[in-house]
Design a protein around this motif. Structure first.
Motif, mmCIF file in Angstrom:
data_model
loop_
_atom_site.group_PDB
_atom_site.id
_atom_site.type_symbol
_atom_site.label_atom_id
_atom_site.label_comp_id
_atom_site.label_asym_id
_atom_site.label_seq_id
_atom_site.Cartn_x
_atom_site.Cartn_y
_atom_site.Cartn_z
ATOM 1 N N TRP A 149 7.451 -1.489 7.560
ATOM 2 C CA TRP A 149 7.350 -2.396 6.417
ATOM 3 C C TRP A 149 6.048 -2.192 5.655
ATOM 4 C CZ3 TRP A 149 11.397 -3.818 4.353
ATOM 5 C CH2 TRP A 149 12.499 -4.318 5.048
ATOM 6 N N ALA A 150 4.989 -1.862 6.348
ATOM 7 C CA ALA A 150 3.719 -1.620 5.656
ATOM 8 C C ALA A 150 3.838 -0.405 4.748
ATOM 9 C CB ALA A 150 2.598 -1.416 6.670
ATOM 10 N N GLY A 151 4.517 0.651 5.212
ATOM 11 C CA GLY A 151 4.708 1.830 4.383
ATOM 12 C C GLY A 151 5.532 1.538 3.146
ATOM 13 N N VAL A 152 6.645 0.821 3.323
ATOM 14 C CA VAL A 152 7.517 0.499 2.191
ATOM 15 C C VAL A 152 6.813 -0.458 1.225
ATOM 16 C CG1 VAL A 152 9.713 -0.559 1.537
ATOM 17 C CG2 VAL A 152 9.593 0.918 3.541
ATOM 18 N N ALA A 153 6.112 -1.448 1.749
ATOM 19 C CA ALA A 153 5.404 -2.401 0.891
ATOM 20 C C ALA A 153 4.298 -1.708 0.091
ATOM 21 C CB ALA A 153 4.822 -3.539 1.728
ATOM 22 N N PHE A 353 0.725 4.124 9.042
ATOM 23 C CA PHE A 353 -0.410 4.174 9.963
ATOM 24 C C PHE A 353 -1.255 2.905 9.860
ATOM 25 C CE2 PHE A 353 0.049 8.937 9.951
ATOM 26 C CZ PHE A 353 0.316 9.038 11.310
ATOM 27 N N ALA A 354 -1.429 2.411 8.620
ATOM 28 C CA ALA A 354 -2.200 1.177 8.448
ATOM 29 C C ALA A 354 -1.506 0.006 9.127
ATOM 30 C CB ALA A 354 -2.400 0.885 6.965
ATOM 31 N N GLY A 355 -0.191 -0.076 8.989
ATOM 32 C CA GLY A 355 0.542 -1.166 9.610
ATOM 33 C C GLY A 355 0.495 -1.117 11.124
ATOM 34 N N GLU A 356 0.531 0.096 11.679
ATOM 35 C CA GLU A 356 0.578 0.227 13.139
ATOM 36 C C GLU A 356 -0.781 0.045 13.789
ATOM 37 O OE1 GLU A 356 2.473 3.247 16.491
ATOM 38 O OE2 GLU A 356 2.988 3.419 14.368
ATOM 39 N N TYR A 357 -1.833 0.515 13.142
ATOM 40 C CA TYR A 357 -3.137 0.528 13.805
ATOM 41 C C TYR A 357 -4.163 -0.421 13.191
ATOM 42 C CZ TYR A 357 -1.161 4.727 15.863
ATOM 43 O OH TYR A 357 -0.338 5.603 16.518
ATOM 44 N N LEU A 358 -3.890 -0.951 11.997
ATOM 45 C CA LEU A 358 -4.874 -1.811 11.340
ATOM 46 C C LEU A 358 -4.323 -3.203 11.038
ATOM 47 C CD1 LEU A 358 -7.656 -2.173 10.025
ATOM 48 C CD2 LEU A 358 -6.673 -1.222 7.911
ATOM 49 N N HIS A 362 -1.572 -9.414 11.992
ATOM 50 C CA HIS A 362 -2.585 -10.290 11.424
ATOM 51 C C HIS A 362 -2.260 -10.536 9.940
ATOM 52 C CE1 HIS A 362 -5.018 -9.753 15.043
ATOM 53 N NE2 HIS A 362 -4.817 -8.442 14.925
ATOM 54 N N ALA A 363 -1.760 -11.719 9.646
ATOM 55 C CA ALA A 363 -1.334 -12.008 8.274
ATOM 56 C C ALA A 363 -2.485 -11.867 7.283
ATOM 57 C CB ALA A 363 -0.747 -13.420 8.207
ATOM 58 N N TRP A 364 -3.692 -12.267 7.694
ATOM 59 C CA TRP A 364 -4.812 -12.216 6.754
ATOM 60 C C TRP A 364 -5.153 -10.777 6.383
ATOM 61 C CZ3 TRP A 364 -9.353 -9.653 7.731
ATOM 62 C CH2 TRP A 364 -9.628 -9.296 9.038
ATOM 63 N N ARG A 365 -4.909 -9.838 7.295
ATOM 64 C CA ARG A 365 -5.156 -8.433 6.964
ATOM 65 C C ARG A 365 -4.144 -7.923 5.934
ATOM 66 N NH1 ARG A 365 -6.525 -5.605 12.842
ATOM 67 N NH2 ARG A 365 -8.273 -6.999 13.410
ATOM 68 N N TRP A 366 -2.893 -8.320 6.082
ATOM 69 C CA TRP A 366 -1.877 -7.947 5.098
ATOM 70 C C TRP A 366 -2.257 -8.504 3.726
ATOM 71 C CZ3 TRP A 366 2.943 -5.350 5.925
ATOM 72 C CH2 TRP A 366 3.150 -4.940 7.234
ATOM 73 N N LEU A 367 -2.672 -9.775 3.689
ATOM 74 C CA LEU A 367 -3.059 -10.377 2.412
ATOM 75 C C LEU A 367 -4.302 -9.699 1.833
ATOM 76 C CD1 LEU A 367 -2.506 -14.166 3.236
ATOM 77 C CD2 LEU A 367 -1.049 -12.681 1.831
ATOM 78 N N LEU A 373 -4.665 -5.251 -4.185
ATOM 79 C CA LEU A 373 -3.987 -4.051 -4.665
ATOM 80 C C LEU A 373 -2.974 -4.392 -5.751
ATOM 81 C CD1 LEU A 373 -3.569 -1.008 -4.339
ATOM 82 C CD2 LEU A 373 -1.888 -1.507 -2.556
ATOM 83 N N CYS A 374 -2.150 -5.397 -5.512
ATOM 84 C CA CYS A 374 -1.148 -5.794 -6.510
ATOM 85 C C CYS A 374 -1.814 -6.366 -7.758
ATOM 86 C CB CYS A 374 -0.184 -6.814 -5.903
ATOM 87 S SG CYS A 374 0.908 -6.132 -4.637
#
Length: 520
Positions: A149-153, A353-358, A362-367, A373-374
């Motif tokens: 999902w991180a890659g697609v997002a 890679f960011a989604g798997e290792y970073l 953690h929702a705050w990291r996604w935000l 970026l958006c």
């Protein structure tokens, strides 16, 4: 029996289902949860739809902008053959080589919906399809759904990222054949990784019928991918022979003038930061390959190594075709457009890679990653189209005064009217790169922007294009006698002028920026 890690199941459609590439071992089963596969697919599809609409809100929609000036008139003429009795060659040269206008026109006839609604729906579909096949491809690379999902997002957030110096975005803000076939390259890569060559070939054949150039790069990459995995020299030999199918054509001074103005065709004329945008991904992919090799991610490693070879070859071709004017007709192959496929896959891998290792859970990291970026991508789009609504919804009243004038022309002038505008009108501040033909649906003298793009691809148009552009030279100082000359030479009977206009002309339409005037 339980599946081994890395094995996949065919869903009958040529690719694995969104969950089938994930191992059913107990640790991965926790990612899937107890819900049945059908419910999971429905949920994944819903998330992809939400990402599609989110991407629309971030990147906007401008149906008559930029290359829509080339592609929309071909559809409009199919729907109404009486349109564009003059100068249709400047868009029909593209239209005759593709089924794109036929597909969209057929959709209008079948649905009985207005073209502007159909075009908007196809735009959404093209965005959704790219995200869908990207979800499938990430399943070949990552077992963790968060990584996928991180890659697609990340790809959705970067739809309007410029691809180095190629004059391409990942997805344009308007419907065109590139958008509609963007998914084909990703589908084909995913299918080749699964050794489903028939499905990949059929998809690429469809894409080639819609856009003859862009899918060719996916064909070459897939052949290279097969060769690097199986060491089949015959596949690489076929790929290396591909450029020989493009023959030299004699050129004229007029074509040379046009070709020289399209610097994005010539790699050696790119700005330093554009060249960096072409070369830096090779280092990124090498890094990804090292990570993948250390973690036994064979598909990632193979994909990255193949892209390094693929893009190195295309870059060498780009340098050679930029090195001499003798190659200017071959330069329209634009080998650096191969970067489009590379950028999409690189973004998917980077996000994965960011989604798997970073990012992980953690929702705050996604935000923290996606909100700035958006916001940055949204701001960039507002700078590109400052005088227009961010999303130009079908049926909505346009905010841009130039588009308002073009709409008035469409609704209030004869179908056989011939217009003249400033040949550089698309570059005027506040015009926002909106195309007159695409919106007004009327004939016009050749312009210096998009019509020159058609000439760059079709050299036989060059001499007539140059004559018409030269006839409009000095437009800012035109007087009634100059318009009379255009009327005598090209049957021009209407003009679109910037305020305050010229002399005592008959102008049935005016707004704060533009006036539409009839010639006696």
């Amino acid at each position: 029996m339980p599946q081994a890690v890395g094995e996949t199941q065919d869903n009958g459609l040529g690719l694995t289902s969104p969950v089938s590439t994930i191992s059913v071992h107990s640790d991965v089963r926790e990612n899937l949860g107890p819900e049945p596969a059908r419910a999971s697919r429905f949920r994944d599809g819903l998330i992809l739809l939400l990402l599609t609409f989110g991407a629309l809100l971030v990147h906007g929609y401008h149906p008559g902008a930029e290359d829509a000036e080339i592609y929309l008139p071909g559809i409009e003429k199919l729907l109404r053959p009486d349109l564009f009795p003059f100068n249709a060659q400047f868009f029909q040269s593209h239209a005759r080589l593709t089924l794109f206008p036929n597909l969209i026109a057929l959709s209008v006839r079948i649905s009985h919906l207005p073209l502007e609604v159909v075009a908007f729906l196809w735009q959404l579909l093209s965005m959704f399809l790219l995200l869908l096949v990207s979800w499938e491809l990430t399943g070949k690379y990552f077992q963790d759904r968060k990584a996928r999902w991180a890659g697609v997002a990340l790809l959705a957030a970067l739809f309007t990222l410029p691809v180095a110096g190629t004059a391409l975005y990942i997805i344009d803000q308007y419907l065109n054949p590139r958008n509609l076939t963007a998914f084909a390259g990703i589908f084909s890569v995913a299918a080749v990784l699964e050794r489903k060559y028939v499905q990949a070939g059929l998809c690429l054949l469809f894409a080639g019928a819609i856009h003859p150039l862009m899918p060719a790069f996916a064909v070459l990459y897939c052949l290279l991918l097969v060769w690097m995995r199986s060491l089949r020299v015959d596949a690489l030999g076929f790929a290396s022979a591909f450029p020989l199918s493009f023959l030299f054509q004699p050129t004229s001074p007029a074509y040379h003038q046009v070709a020289a103005s399209h610097t994005y065709h010539y790699f050696l004329q790119w700005q330093w930061y554009e060249i960096l945008g072409a070369l830096a991904p090779l280092g990124v992919l090498w890094w990804f390959s090292r990570i993948a090799r250390s973690r036994q991610m064979r598909n990632v490693d193979l994909t990255c190594r193949a892209f390094i070879v693929f893009e190195s070859v295309c870059t060498v071709a780009g340098v050679i075709l930029s090195a001499s004017p003798r190659f200017e007709t071959l330069a329209r192959i634009q080998p650096m457009r191969s970067l489009h496929l590379l950028y999409v896959v690189m973004i998917l891998l980077g996000g994965g890679f960011a989604g798997e290792y970073l990012l992980r859970s953690h929702a705050w990291r996604w935000l923290a990653l996606f909100l700035p970026l958006c916001a940055g991508m949204f701001y960039a789009q507002r700078q590109l189209f400052p005088a227009s609504a961010h999303i130009e919804w079908p049926g909505a009243t346009p905010r841009n005064p130039w588009v308002q004038a073009f709409r008035w022309v469409r609704d209030n002038t004869p179908v056989d009217a011939v217009f003249a505008l400033d040949p550089n009108y698309m570059r005027i501040s506040g015009e926002d790169n909106n195309g007159f033909r695409a919106i007004a649906q009327r004939s016009m003298l050749a312009d210096a922007a998009k019509d020159s793009g058609a000439v760059a691809m079709f050299p036989h148009l060059a001499d007539e294009w140059l004559r018409q552009v030269q006839a409009q030279s000095g437009w800012k100082n035109f007087r009634s006698t100059d318009f009379s000359r255009l009327q005598a030479s090209y049957r021009v009977n209407w003009v679109v002028l910037r305020q305050p206009g010229v002399g005592d002309m008959i102008c049935p339409y005016r707004n704060q920026a533009v006036m539409v005037c009839r010639l006696n």
